[in-house]
Design an enzyme around this catalytic site. Sequence first.
Site, PDB file in Angstrom:
ATOM      1  N   ILE A  96       0.853  -1.189   0.000  1.00 63.55           N
ATOM      2  CA  ILE A  96       0.000   0.000   0.000  1.00 63.55           C
ATOM      3  C   ILE A  96       0.890   1.242   0.000  1.00 63.55           C
ATOM      4  O   ILE A  96       1.858   1.322   0.767  1.00 63.55           O
ATOM      5  CB  ILE A  96      -0.940  -0.014   1.218  1.00 63.55           C
ATOM      6  CG1 ILE A  96      -1.902  -1.205   1.107  1.00 63.55           C
ATOM      7  CG2 ILE A  96      -1.710   1.295   1.320  1.00 63.55           C
ATOM      8  CD1 ILE A  96      -2.766  -1.411   2.333  1.00 63.55           C
ATOM      9  N   ASN A 111      -3.372   0.972 -11.588  1.00 62.71           N
ATOM     10  CA  ASN A 111      -3.266  -0.353 -10.970  1.00 62.71           C
ATOM     11  C   ASN A 111      -4.253  -1.296 -11.637  1.00 62.71           C
ATOM     12  O   ASN A 111      -5.272  -0.857 -12.181  1.00 62.71           O
ATOM     13  CB  ASN A 111      -3.613  -0.229  -9.476  1.00 62.71           C
ATOM     14  CG  ASN A 111      -3.609  -1.571  -8.763  1.00 62.71           C
ATOM     15  OD1 ASN A 111      -2.686  -2.379  -8.947  1.00 62.71           O
ATOM     16  ND2 ASN A 111      -4.636  -1.829  -7.963  1.00 62.71           N
ATOM     17  N   HIS A 113      -6.588  -4.431 -10.395  1.00 64.26           N
ATOM     18  CA  HIS A 113      -7.061  -5.073  -9.168  1.00 64.26           C
ATOM     19  C   HIS A 113      -7.961  -6.247  -9.552  1.00 64.26           C
ATOM     20  O   HIS A 113      -8.853  -6.092 -10.390  1.00 64.26           O
ATOM     21  CB  HIS A 113      -7.832  -4.052  -8.321  1.00 64.26           C
ATOM     22  CG  HIS A 113      -8.391  -4.649  -7.077  1.00 64.26           C
ATOM     23  ND1 HIS A 113      -7.602  -4.968  -5.995  1.00 64.26           N
ATOM     24  CD2 HIS A 113      -9.647  -5.013  -6.750  1.00 64.26           C
ATOM     25  CE1 HIS A 113      -8.360  -5.492  -5.054  1.00 64.26           C
ATOM     26  NE2 HIS A 113      -9.611  -5.537  -5.486  1.00 64.26           N
ATOM     27  N   THR A 145      -5.416   6.272  -6.124  1.00 63.43           N
ATOM     28  CA  THR A 145      -5.562   7.418  -5.228  1.00 63.43           C
ATOM     29  C   THR A 145      -5.135   6.973  -3.830  1.00 63.43           C
ATOM     30  O   THR A 145      -4.832   5.794  -3.614  1.00 63.43           O
ATOM     31  CB  THR A 145      -7.025   7.905  -5.186  1.00 63.43           C
ATOM     32  OG1 THR A 145      -7.835   6.832  -4.701  1.00 63.43           O
ATOM     33  CG2 THR A 145      -7.503   8.332  -6.560  1.00 63.43           C
ATOM     34  N   ASP A 149      -7.771   1.173  -3.802  1.00 64.63           N
ATOM     35  CA  ASP A 149      -8.688   0.620  -4.814  1.00 64.63           C
ATOM     36  C   ASP A 149      -9.932   1.472  -5.023  1.00 64.63           C
ATOM     37  O   ASP A 149     -11.017   0.942  -5.286  1.00 64.63           O
ATOM     38  CB  ASP A 149      -9.073  -0.827  -4.443  1.00 64.63           C
ATOM     39  CG  ASP A 149      -7.876  -1.762  -4.434  1.00 64.63           C
ATOM     40  OD1 ASP A 149      -6.966  -1.544  -5.249  1.00 64.63           O
ATOM     41  OD2 ASP A 149      -7.841  -2.691  -3.610  1.00 64.63           O
TER      42      ASP A 149
HETATM   43  N1  NHR Z   1      -1.825   2.234  -2.772  1.00 66.07           N
HETATM   44  C1  NHR Z   1      -2.767   3.167  -2.749  1.00 66.07           C
HETATM   45  N2  NHR Z   1      -2.548   4.271  -2.021  1.00 66.07           N
HETATM   46  N3  NHR Z   1      -3.931   3.064  -3.439  1.00 66.07           N
HETATM   47  C2  NHR Z   1      -4.163   1.957  -4.163  1.00 66.07           C
HETATM   48  O1  NHR Z   1      -5.299   1.876  -4.831  1.00 66.07           O
HETATM   49  C3  NHR Z   1      -3.207   0.906  -4.200  1.00 66.07           C
HETATM   50  C4  NHR Z   1      -2.013   1.098  -3.482  1.00 66.07           C
HETATM   51  C5  NHR Z   1      -1.027   0.118  -3.462  1.00 66.07           C
HETATM   52  C6  NHR Z   1      -1.221  -1.075  -4.125  1.00 66.07           C
HETATM   53  C7  NHR Z   1      -2.595  -2.636  -5.421  1.00 66.07           C
HETATM   54  C8  NHR Z   1      -3.517  -3.462  -4.553  1.00 66.07           C
HETATM   55  C9  NHR Z   1      -4.726  -4.011  -5.138  1.00 66.07           C
HETATM   56  O2  NHR Z   1      -4.883  -4.038  -6.356  1.00 66.07           O
HETATM   57  C10 NHR Z   1      -2.408  -1.289  -4.817  1.00 66.07           C
HETATM   58  C11 NHR Z   1      -3.390  -0.305  -4.877  1.00 66.07           C
HETATM   59  C12 NHR Z   1      -1.524  -4.538  -1.580  1.00 66.07           C
HETATM   60  C13 NHR Z   1      -2.445  -4.491  -0.550  1.00 66.07           C
HETATM   61  C14 NHR Z   1      -2.027  -4.824   0.858  1.00 66.07           C
HETATM   62  O3  NHR Z   1      -2.859  -4.924   1.743  1.00 66.07           O
HETATM   63  C15 NHR Z   1      -3.722  -4.083  -0.834  1.00 66.07           C
HETATM   64  C16 NHR Z   1      -4.068  -3.745  -2.134  1.00 66.07           C
HETATM   65  C17 NHR Z   1      -3.144  -3.804  -3.173  1.00 66.07           C
HETATM   66  C18 NHR Z   1      -1.864  -4.217  -2.882  1.00 66.07           C
HETATM   67  N4  NHR Z   1      -0.710  -4.974   1.100  1.00 66.07           N
HETATM   68  C19 NHR Z   1      -0.113  -5.251   2.408  1.00 66.07           C
HETATM   69  C20 NHR Z   1       0.479  -3.964   3.001  1.00 66.07           C
HETATM   70  O4  NHR Z   1       0.579  -3.923   4.234  1.00 66.07           O
HETATM   71  C21 NHR Z   1       1.012  -6.245   2.303  1.00 66.07           C
HETATM   72  C22 NHR Z   1       0.628  -7.535   1.660  1.00 66.07           C
HETATM   73  C23 NHR Z   1       1.826  -8.333   1.166  1.00 66.07           C
HETATM   74  O5  NHR Z   1       2.983  -7.855   1.205  1.00 66.07           O
HETATM   75  O6  NHR Z   1       1.604  -9.454   0.685  1.00 66.07           O
HETATM   76  O7  NHR Z   1       0.902  -3.069   2.242  1.00 66.07           O
HETATM   77  O8  NHR Z   1      -5.614  -4.476  -4.379  1.00 66.07           O
HETATM   78  C1  GAR Z   2      -2.831 -10.223 -10.671  1.00 62.48           C
HETATM   79  O1  GAR Z   2      -3.969 -11.037 -10.653  1.00 62.48           O
HETATM   80  C2  GAR Z   2      -3.169  -8.853 -10.131  1.00 62.48           C
HETATM   81  O2  GAR Z   2      -4.435  -8.380 -10.504  1.00 62.48           O
HETATM   82  C3  GAR Z   2      -3.122  -9.120  -8.671  1.00 62.48           C
HETATM   83  O3  GAR Z   2      -2.045 -10.005  -8.462  1.00 62.48           O
HETATM   84  C4  GAR Z   2      -1.801 -10.732  -9.663  1.00 62.48           C
HETATM   85  C5  GAR Z   2      -0.396 -10.456 -10.094  1.00 62.48           C
HETATM   86  O4  GAR Z   2       0.002 -11.336 -11.089  1.00 62.48           O
HETATM   87  N1  GAR Z   2      -2.930  -7.902  -7.925  1.00 62.48           N
HETATM   88  C6  GAR Z   2      -3.230  -7.806  -6.651  1.00 62.48           C
HETATM   89  O5  GAR Z   2      -3.723  -8.725  -6.025  1.00 62.48           O
HETATM   90  C7  GAR Z   2      -2.926  -6.485  -6.008  1.00 62.48           C
HETATM   91  N2  GAR Z   2      -3.385  -6.517  -4.668  1.00 62.48           N
HETATM   92  P1  GAR Z   2       1.309 -11.034 -11.936  1.00 62.48           P
HETATM   93  O6  GAR Z   2       2.447 -10.720 -10.969  1.00 62.48           O
HETATM   94  O7  GAR Z   2       1.583 -12.319 -12.671  1.00 62.48           O
HETATM   95  O8  GAR Z   2       1.011  -9.894 -12.847  1.00 62.48           O
END
Ligand code: NHR
Ligand code: GAR
Length: 193
Positions: A96, A111, A113, A145, A149
């Site tokens: 995040i 991104n 998602h 943003t 998400d």
């Molecule tokens: N950051 C912001 N500010 N806004 C978004 O919309 C974001 C973002 C960062 C990443 C991708 C994402 C998704 O598609 C994304 C969107 C990681 C987490 C999470 O909880 C949630 C959503 C997404 C990516 N990460 C944990 C954390 O503490 C760690 C999890 C891990 O390392 O495996 O950052 O949903």
């Molecule tokens: C994809 O399904 C993507 O949408 C998802 O992880 C996979 C990554 O695959 N993203 C998330 O879950 C973000 N929270 P990839 O590394 O093979 O592209």
Amino acid sequence: MKNIVILISGTGSNMAAIVRAAERERWAERLGARVVAVLSNRPGAAGLDTARAAGIATAVVDHRAHASREAFDAALMQAVDAHQPALLVLAGFMRILTPAFVAHYAGRLVNIHPSLLPAFPGLHTHQRAIDMGCRFAGATVHQVTAELDHGAILAQAVLPVLPGDSAEALAARVLTQEHLMYPRAIAELLLKI
Ligand code: NHR
Ligand code: GAR
């Protein structure tokens, strides 16, 4: 030339799909854009090898080497800005991002998602969709943003949840659609920025 920088955390199959589309569709000539770098927060991300094999610069900014989210994001920002990106693409990036980081790339940060937003922001989207009895699942390309998400939706792919589906099986079918949708959405966005 519009530089594209891609952030990954793992396999990087979406990143590879974007790189392939850029070559196949000759984005450099047609859109004035190229993928210049792939950065990962995880040193072991398989996608780093894929990017290197494609001749793309790679770098690692390890979140575990930083004491806070703010410190990690500041280091990541420096590494990204070294490549002067017109567009910063999250592709399976799993950290995040802080409001300061997001503000720095406002309007040029996207991104993908793995759910039909606004349903199921956050993690474990496929299991949650199955548990809720959803008949359809999918993926969303959106502007990033500060609120996770919640940015403007740029594209969505939808597909049926099958009876007896596992999260793994559903994720694999969604991922196939992601590989088609994400390069297309990025190419459209490149025409506007
Ligand atoms: N950051 C912001 N500010 N806004 C978004 O919309 C974001 C973002 C960062 C990443 C991708 C994402 C998704 O598609 C994304 C969107 C990681 C987490 C999470 O909880 C949630 C959503 C997404 C990516 N990460 C944990 C954390 O503490 C760690 C999890 C891990 O390392 O495996 O950052 O949903
Ligand atoms: C994809 O399904 C993507 O949408 C998802 O992880 C996979 C990554 O695959 N993203 C998330 O879950 C973000 N929270 P990839 O590394 O093979 O592209």
